[in-house]
Design an enzyme around this catalytic site. Structure first.
Site, PDB file in Angstrom:
ATOM      1  N   SER A 192       0.865  -1.147   0.069  1.00  6.82           N
ATOM      2  CA  SER A 192       0.113   0.036  -0.017  1.00  6.82           C
ATOM      3  C   SER A 192       0.700   1.229  -0.010  1.00  6.82           C
ATOM      4  CB  SER A 192      -0.912  -0.025   1.207  1.00  6.82           C
ATOM      5  OG  SER A 192      -1.846  -0.959   1.240  1.00  6.82           O
ATOM      6  N   HIS A 244       0.696   4.533   4.224  1.00  8.11           N
ATOM      7  CA  HIS A 244       0.157   5.213   3.143  1.00  8.11           C
ATOM      8  C   HIS A 244       0.501   6.640   2.998  1.00  8.11           C
ATOM      9  CE1 HIS A 244      -3.614   2.193   3.819  1.00  8.11           C
ATOM     10  NE2 HIS A 244      -2.439   1.766   3.485  1.00  8.11           N
TER      11      HIS A 244
END
Length: 299
Positions: A192, A244
């Site tokens: 991610s 992230h």
């Protein structure tokens, strides 16, 4: 021009009346030969709106329109490096269901929970700084990540080459992994952070260089940024939010410094990267009551 065809005279009357109420000059015409009513409008300028009303009235779902950006992206040839990395992720995930998988994951995490700060890395196991990007914790986790990695990876590999892609993954993976580790500790994994790096890079590079051949639909950029904020709330459980944010910051910065200029646009995205970095660390720190992992491990 024909909007639609129906045999139900009452429904035809309702549709024609509804169109007229919306300022669309519609009329019906009965065809004896086919025993059917035609709903007509006088010109092409009325057709799209009339057909939309017709579909809604009949409960017909409008066909899904695919963004032109995605149509263009789907024509990109398969990137060998991207594809091979997908195979690596899938292989490692498959290994997690075997007896060997537990030991493999422990060898690829950035560190062990019982270890000191960067203990394994400081003793030569430097691969651990990157390898968490290849680890996935559930089927949906790897499916979602690989779907995005395929498309974003193909763009970067096709335009900038495989060497740039590898350097990009190393850089964004390093930044996102280290930040996540410093905030919450070693037990995390997933692509991610790299994906948010790719998202930030393509998004900002297109803003800075309008001639760049590819762009992402505004809806998808908004969805990914929205997902970042939703995950930060903690409602979805333990997620590597710092990875992230760190990946997004790394991607934005790489786009900015790829061809840096002292102008308002470049400085704007430098400020954007700084915002995401500070905001992510502040929110995660608040949720941890200021007990960042690197502070705890130094005691």
């Amino acid at each position: 021009m024909i909007v639609g065809e129906l045999r139900d005279a009452k429904m035809v009357e309702e549709i024609v009346s509804g169109l007229k109420e919306r300022g669309i000059p519609a009329e019906s015409q009965y065809s004896k030969e086919h025993d059917i009513y035609l709903i007509l409008v006088p010109g092409a300028e009325f057709l799209a709106e009339a057909q939309e009303f017709y579909r809604v009235k009949l409960g017909i779902i409008k066909p899904i329109e695919i963004d032109q950006e995605w149509i263009k992206i789907k024509t990109i040839p398969r990137g060998k490096t991207t594809f091979n990395l997908i195979l690596v992720c899938c292989f490692i995930f498959g290994m997690s269901f075997t007896a060997t998988g537990t030991h493999l994951y422990h060898a690829l995490f950035i560190g062990g929970v019982e270890s000191g700060f960067l203990y394994e890395v400081s003793r030569g196991q430097i691969w651990r700084l990157i390898t968490p990007v290849f680890l996935h914790m559930s089927f949906m986790h790897i499916v979602f990540n690989m779907m995005w990695f395929k498309d974003l990876g193909y763009i970067i590999e096709n335009v900038f080459g495989k060497n740039f892609l590898i350097k990009f993954i190393l850089m964004s993976g390093l930044v996102s992994n280290l930040l996540q580790y410093c905030v919450s500790g070693p037990q995390f994994g997933g692509m991610s952070g790299v994906l948010y790096g790719m998202l930030g890079f393509i998004w900002v590079h297109k803003k800075i260089n309008e001639s760049f051949a590819f762009s992402l639909p505004r809806f998808d950029v908004g969805m990914m940024i929205g997902w970042y904020f939703v995950c930060l709330t903690g409602w979805l459980g333990p997620i590597a939010n710092t990875a992230h944010g760190g990946g997004l910051v790394a991607g934005i910065l790489m786009a900015v410094f790829l061809d840096f200029k002292w102008d308002k646009l470049h400085l704007k995205f430098l400020a954007t990267a700084l915002f995401f970095l500070i905001f992510t660390l502040a929110v995660e720190g608040y949720k941890l009551d200021g007990r960042y992992y690197f502070l705890l491990s130094m005691k």
